[in-house]
Design a protein around this motif. Structure first.
Motif: not given
Length: 244
Positions: A65-73, A18-32
């Protein structure tokens, strides 16, 4: 040594570390644009012709390419996943210690995998930066082949209309243009040819030959008398087609 460190993500995927840096938590970051930042990133990579794959490596034959939402948004993590065959070979070489600790010598599979991942990291960073994303190449020292997309800057993209640049170097034959002054102002017609006096190809043409709005032969007009039909000058109103 960076090539060795670049294989950490292969271990994390293969051994269920488990790599915490890749863990997704919370809602995805909203883009422009209102969608999620990760969706925008995936869309741009696909538009560039790159495959986007889920982060799981199990049973994979192709990479991407692997694209993953980061932890802490914090943004979106991107890693290039090599094919199953190359991943198997490089991980096996790592497991049996087929590399010098100082990085001076290593099995070709390790070198190839690291080279691919670093090369694609740089390519994806360049693609996304050009598309208006803020990219951090040094966000994770432990996984140097990854990059972090933090946000997307507002502004025009390759999907934007031509806008005020339209015609800067001349309209090509077949382009629909709007006549903006003279007897046929407001008519939409088609460019037949462009003509330069003495500046070609440096600058816009001096005049155009366009199809006559009444459908009879052609008409020569100054370059300043035409605008892109899809974007008529303010105040002219919607362009119209003059019918015979």
């Amino acid at each position: 040594m960076h090539l060795i460190m670049g294989l950490v993500s292969e271990y994390s995927g293969r051994d269920d570390v488990e790599m915490d840096v890749f863990a997704s938590s919370g809602a995805p970051v909203e883009a422009v644009g209102g969608g999620s930042l990760s969706d925008d990133v995936r869309e741009e990579l696909v538009a560039a012709g790159l495959p986007v794959v889920p982060p799981e490596r199990e049973g994979r034959s192709v990479g991407g390419a692997s694209v993953i939402d980061a932890s802490d948004n914090a943004g979106v993590w991107i890693d290039w996943i090599v094919s199953g065959a190359l991943s198997d070979a490089s991980v096996r070489a790592m497991e049996v210690g087929a590399w010098q600790p100082d990085g001076s010598s290593m099995h070709p599979a390790i070198r190839q995998s690291g080279t691919v991942k670093f090369t694609m990291r740089g390519a994806m960073a360049a693609i996304l930066t050009e598309a208006g994303f803020d990219v951090d190449l040094d966000a994770d020292d432990l996984q140097p082949t990854t990059l972090l997309v933090r946000s997307r800057r507002p502004g025009p993209t390759w999907r934007s209309p031509a806008g005020p640049l339209a015609g800067a170097s001349g309209y090509s034959p077949g382009i629909r243009v709007c006549l903006i002054d003279g007897e046929f102002a407001g008519a939409v017609t088609t460019v037949v040819s462009a003509h330069w006096e003495d500046r070609w190809p440096d600058g816009a043409p001096d005049r155009y030959r366009v199809q006559h709005p009444h459908g009879t032969s052609s008409l020569e007009v100054p370059a300043t008398s035409v605008a892109l039909a899809a974007d008529p000058p303010e105040g002219l109103g919607d362009p119209t087609v003059v019918k015979t």
